[in-house]
Write a protein that holds these residues in place. Structure first.
Motif, PDB file in Angstrom:
ATOM      1  N   TRP A  93      29.852 -15.994  -0.540  1.00 26.48           N
ATOM      2  CA  TRP A  93      30.058 -15.214  -1.756  1.00 26.48           C
ATOM      3  C   TRP A  93      29.841 -16.094  -2.976  1.00 26.48           C
ATOM      4  N   GLY A  94      29.143 -15.563  -3.969  1.00 21.40           N
ATOM      5  CA  GLY A  94      29.054 -16.232  -5.259  1.00 21.40           C
ATOM      6  C   GLY A  94      30.332 -15.986  -6.039  1.00 21.40           C
ATOM      7  N   LYS A  95      30.373 -16.463  -7.256  1.00 25.73           N
ATOM      8  CA  LYS A  95      31.576 -16.322  -8.080  1.00 25.73           C
ATOM      9  C   LYS A  95      31.735 -14.927  -8.652  1.00 25.73           C
ATOM     10  N   ASP A 109      25.813 -12.345 -11.179  1.00 22.83           N
ATOM     11  CA  ASP A 109      25.747 -13.136  -9.954  1.00 22.83           C
ATOM     12  C   ASP A 109      25.529 -12.152  -8.813  1.00 22.83           C
ATOM     13  N   THR A 111      25.001 -13.264  -5.548  1.00 24.46           N
ATOM     14  CA  THR A 111      25.127 -14.030  -4.308  1.00 24.46           C
ATOM     15  C   THR A 111      26.228 -13.412  -3.454  1.00 24.46           C
ATOM     16  N   TYR A 149      30.176  -7.670  -8.557  1.00 25.21           N
ATOM     17  CA  TYR A 149      28.738  -7.912  -8.523  1.00 25.21           C
ATOM     18  C   TYR A 149      28.004  -6.646  -8.948  1.00 25.21           C
TER      19      TYR A 149
END
Length: 174
Positions: A93-95, A109, A111, A149
Motif C-alpha cells: 500500500w502507498g501512503k 497516490d 500505489t 486513493y
C-alpha cells in the motif's frame, strides 16, 4: 452462487471449510464499512450514500458489489487490511492521497494492491461510461486514519478485465 458464499463467510450458513478467524475477519470488514466511509467523508468532505450490487447487461454473469457511492455517483470501495506487507516483507500500500482541512486533494497516490485496482476499475465500468473515477478507502492494521486513493478510469485495463471475464466464463464455466 455468490450470495451463498457470502452467507458462508458471515456465518449465516454453517461451513466448516472456512475457519473462524477468516470468518471473523470478513465480518469485521463488513461491520467497519460505515465507520470507514464516514472517515472518508470527514477527510474529503465528499458525502457518501449506500452501496449497490450491479450487473453488466452485456455479460449477465458479471457482477460487482459497490460498498458506497459518492454524491457524484462514483464508486467508493471500503477495505480493512491487516497490514501493509506481503509475506516477503514488501509493502503493498502507498501512503494514500493527502487532503487539506477543506477536503481539497493535495497529492495523489495510486500505489495499491493490484486486486483492489482491478475491483475498482470494474466498478467504474459497471457504473457507466460517464464514470471517470472511483475511490478506495482502506483502514490498515491499527492505523488511526484510513488511506484514501483516487482511481481514475483506465479503459485499457477495463477491456483486459472484461476479456479475462469472458475467457474464464467460456473456457472454464460453460
Amino acid at each position: 452462487d455468490i450470495v451463498t458464499e457470502w452467507k458462508k463467510m458471515v456465518g449465516e450458513i454453517d461451513n466448516t471449510t472456512i475457519d473462524d478467524d477468516k470468518r471473523f475477519l470478513f465480518a469485521k470488514g463488513h461491520v467497519m464499512e460505515e465507520p470507514i466511509a464516514q472517515l472518508f467523508s470527514y477527510i474529503t468532505k465528499i458525502p457518501h450514500t449506500g452501496g449497490q450490487n450491479l450487473t453488466d447487461v452485456e455479460r449477465p454473469w458479471a457482477y460487482v458489489q459497490v460498498d458506497k457511492f459518492t454524491e457524484e455517483g462514483e464508486p467508493l470501495e471500503i477495505k480493512t487490511a491487516f497490514s501493509n506487507r506481503e509475506e516477503d516483507g514488501e509493502k503493498v500500500w502507498g501512503k494514500g492521497c493527502t487532503f487539506n482541512g477543506r477536503g481539497e486533494m493535495l497529492t495523489e497516490d495510486d500505489t495499491i494492491p493490484v486486486e483492489y485496482m482491478i475491483q475498482v476499475q470494474k466498478q467504474i465500468s459497471f457504473v457507466g461510461e460517464d464514470c471517470r473515477s472511483g475511490w478506495l478507502c482502506a483502514l490498515i492494521g491499527n492505523e488511526v486514519k484510513p488511506r484514501i486513493y483516487r482511481i481514475h478510469r483506465n479503459q485499457e485495463l477495463i477491456d483486459k478485465i472484461n476479456k479475462a471475464d469472458e475467457e474464464f466464463m467460456f473456457n472454464y464455466v460453460i
